[in-house]
Design an enzyme around this catalytic site. Structure first.
Site, PDB file in Angstrom:
ATOM      1  CB  SER A 169      -0.938  -0.045   1.211  1.00 45.82           C
ATOM      2  OG  SER A 169      -2.006   0.851   1.052  1.00 45.82           O
ATOM      3  CG  ASP A 335      -6.088  -4.124  -3.420  1.00 45.88           C
ATOM      4  OD1 ASP A 335      -6.882  -3.182  -3.225  1.00 45.88           O
ATOM      5  OD2 ASP A 335      -4.873  -4.039  -3.195  1.00 45.88           O
ATOM      6  CG  HIS A 368      -5.551  -2.456   0.109  1.00 46.24           C
ATOM      7  ND1 HIS A 368      -4.589  -2.470  -0.868  1.00 46.24           N
ATOM      8  CD2 HIS A 368      -5.096  -1.614   1.073  1.00 46.24           C
ATOM      9  CE1 HIS A 368      -3.589  -1.667  -0.511  1.00 46.24           C
ATOM     10  NE2 HIS A 368      -3.876  -1.143   0.657  1.00 46.24           N
TER      11      HIS A 368
END
Lengths: 400, 400
Positions: A169, A335, A368
């Site tokens: 991320s 995601d 995610h």
């Protein structure tokens, strides 16, 4: 191979450590007036400090250092009990004995990003010019600024080349920025669930979160510290919004569906009838206990500004031209915050740069957040990539 | 075919209309103590009123009536200039001369839902027991309650069977509830971008919006009207969150991408640097001018509670057993709020009930909002479905 102590003593003087009061569980590197942090916004930030944790020992030729870059609401406590929440480290699935990043093999470093709120200088720190908390007077920082500060920390630790830079991320954005800015200092890069730029939808969700914080009257235009309060309600709403984006529709359905909370029939009220409501409220309220609202504004802003290609004439491949770093790019099928298409764009650019790159899209319904969870295929891929790179690097350990 | 005036005069007495003060641009049907609205929560709501608009004329055999059900933030102003915003009607793409729902052919009715804030009784109305605004004392309403109130309006208008019930999103939920609760009164049903129940992710987004409203100190536990204020900031944040879910990632990328607002370089501030930020802020601030915050809580709650199968022993097909209504179900490929999988589940249940059903998934990148936009394929399908049903129903007009 003889290990040395994790923090080489000549690099950090006793004086440098004199301000380790907020987070005694971390090491803190202080950078004085002779070492300002040059920020993208044009400001030289000085003095500043970086809080960090290390695991394992640096080997004799200083070739086994791994930098872990944390995500938006993470921090340096990657593999130890968190000093505020008392919970396990946020990446103990990946980092620890027998894990792909084993401290018996690697010297693992994780630092709180500049702009953060766990010991590194950020908007909750004291502005030396005024003696008061920075608040919105803190300069806006970027992902390259975070990486520039990390590079200064790595210098301080006496490490020239990192064996690996690893992150997911916002941490993945830092990984990519490391390879673009310091290609010779990164032997291998593991970039997970990330992108080379923030999409319009991602910016929209971040703006929503910022507006939630700013709508809270307790925010006081960022000067809440002067009032001795904190915009808990706004920050909790921001966290709830973000948390929805971290999970997939399928994961929410599997975890909660339409199940009721401790009841069978609706209450016909605004109580948390559904389990998913109760879960979200908990996510919001627990987050505000450990995170600073202004830091949340600054770090989301840094992610929004991130666009590697823009810094290279709009051509992504130019960012990685001639790069020798070995890349492993990982995405997860469910995601929707950083979808696989973003990872593919990165891989195409790396291919166009003739970089060494392996890519895996992992099948999971966990969204995610999968990069933080127990996903064996992800660990297998990470382990194999790191072992292969370690072999090429000449790294060995008693575990091999 | 001889048309009659849109509102049959015997049905609504002069006295019934005496309270049409808030929205003189709408008709209002008043229901007194002899006609309470029995709500799912067990309360008999009385008195109450329903504000509505009509377009076109009811034919002699009263067979050409079409009920349009509005979505969460819609209202009865489907095809006329909105009295508050001054903007065109919200569905002028579908309703109007030459459109699939042409007032020259159909008698079109659209009423503000119970719980709404455009003239129908809702939490912003006066509680006759206290003489003050209802606020949170207003009973929690459901989609079946909305439809029950609409059926009373249709009775009042002297209409036995509706030629069609049409709606998208929350409007589509009402369409499905109409067919499940009053199958003999619905000749055809056009259910667009909807589902037979709200998903965990959808509930999560609604809970986020509600928490944003409730976090605003100006909300005053729902009693803001007593203070002469309105929780503008919280409601604007809720609207921003919802608005992101109405658009697809691709649509946001196409419309805004990472383009800056009136500038080329970032300001390194929390101004709306990106166009998408400016757009979202506008969506939030303009919404609060026309919508009541408590209504937003009540209507989102009604959607969350909606689950047709749960009312039929958990078996969706039972809700439609033996139904004669002709169905047309429409979904949009990029709608992630009510994805095609939800429409397919509905179609499967209708098939299992041996209902007449046609289904179309329309390719578009415009997300959930597509049903309100100019999507020619959607209009073509709607027109063909309505014409075919009209032929079967024996409807003709000078346009045929």
């Amino acid at each position: 191979m003889v290990g040395v102590k994790s923090v080489p003593s000549p690099a950090i003087s006793a004086d440098d450590r004199s301000h380790e009061v907020d987070h005694p569980s971390s090491e803190v590197a202080h950078f004085g007036a002779d070492q300002p942090l040059r920020l993208d916004c044009g400001v030289d930030l000085t003095p500043f400090q970086i809080a960090y944790k290390t695991y394992g020992e640096l080997n004799a030729d200083r070739s086994n250092a791994v930098l872990i870059c944390h995500a938006l609401t993470g921090d340096q406590h990657v593999a130890n009990v968190h000093p505020v929440t008392g919970k396990p480290g946020w990446w103990e699935t990946l980092v620890g004995p027998g894990r792909p990043l084993d401290p018996a093999r690697y010297f693992i470093i994780c630092s709180n990003v500049i702009g953060g709120c766990m010991g590194s200088t950020g908007p909750a720190s004291i502005n030396p010019a005024t003696g008061k908390v920075w608040g919105l007077d803190f300069p806006v920082i970027t992902i390259p600024d975070m990486v520039r500060a990390q590079a200064m920390l790595i210098d301080r630790l006496g490490i020239d080349t990192l064996f690996a830079v690893v992150g997911g991320s916002m941490g993945g954005m830092q990984v990519l920025q490391w390879t673009a800015a310091y290609p010779a200092r990164v032997y291998s890069a593991l970039a997970i669930a990330c992108a080379t730029r923030h999409s319009a939808q991602n910016i929209a969700f971040h703006e929503l979160g910022r507006q939630a914080v700013m709508a809270d009257p307790d925010w006081h235009n960022g000067a809440y510290a002067d009032q001795g309060i904190h915009p808990h309600r706004g920050l909790a709403v921001a966290r709830m919004a973000a948390h929805i984006t971290y999970l997939s529709d399928a994961a929410l359905h599997r975890k909660f569906g339409r199940r009721m909370q401790d009841r069978e029939l609706p209450t016909f009220s605004f109580d948390a009838d559904f389990q998913v409501e109760s879960y979200l409220r908990y996510q919001g309220s627990s987050f505000v206990e450990r995170f600073d609202a202004n830091s949340y504004l600054y770090l989301t802003r840094a992610m929004d500004y991130f666009d590697i290609a823009a810094d290279h004439g709009g051509v992504l491949a130019k960012a990685f031209a001639g790069i020798q770093t070995r890349f492993c790019v990982v995405s997860f099928t469910s995601d929707w915050l950083f979808p696989t298409s973003e990872s593919r764009a990165l891989v195409h650019a790396l291919n166009a740069s003739s970089a060494r790159v392996s890519f895996a899209e992992i099948e999971t319904d966990r969204g995610h957040d999968a990069f933080l969870l127990d996903v064996p295929e992800f660990f297998d891929i990470s382990r194999a990539f790191l072992q292969s790179a370690g072999k090429a690097r000449g790294l060995t350990s008693k575990n091999d």
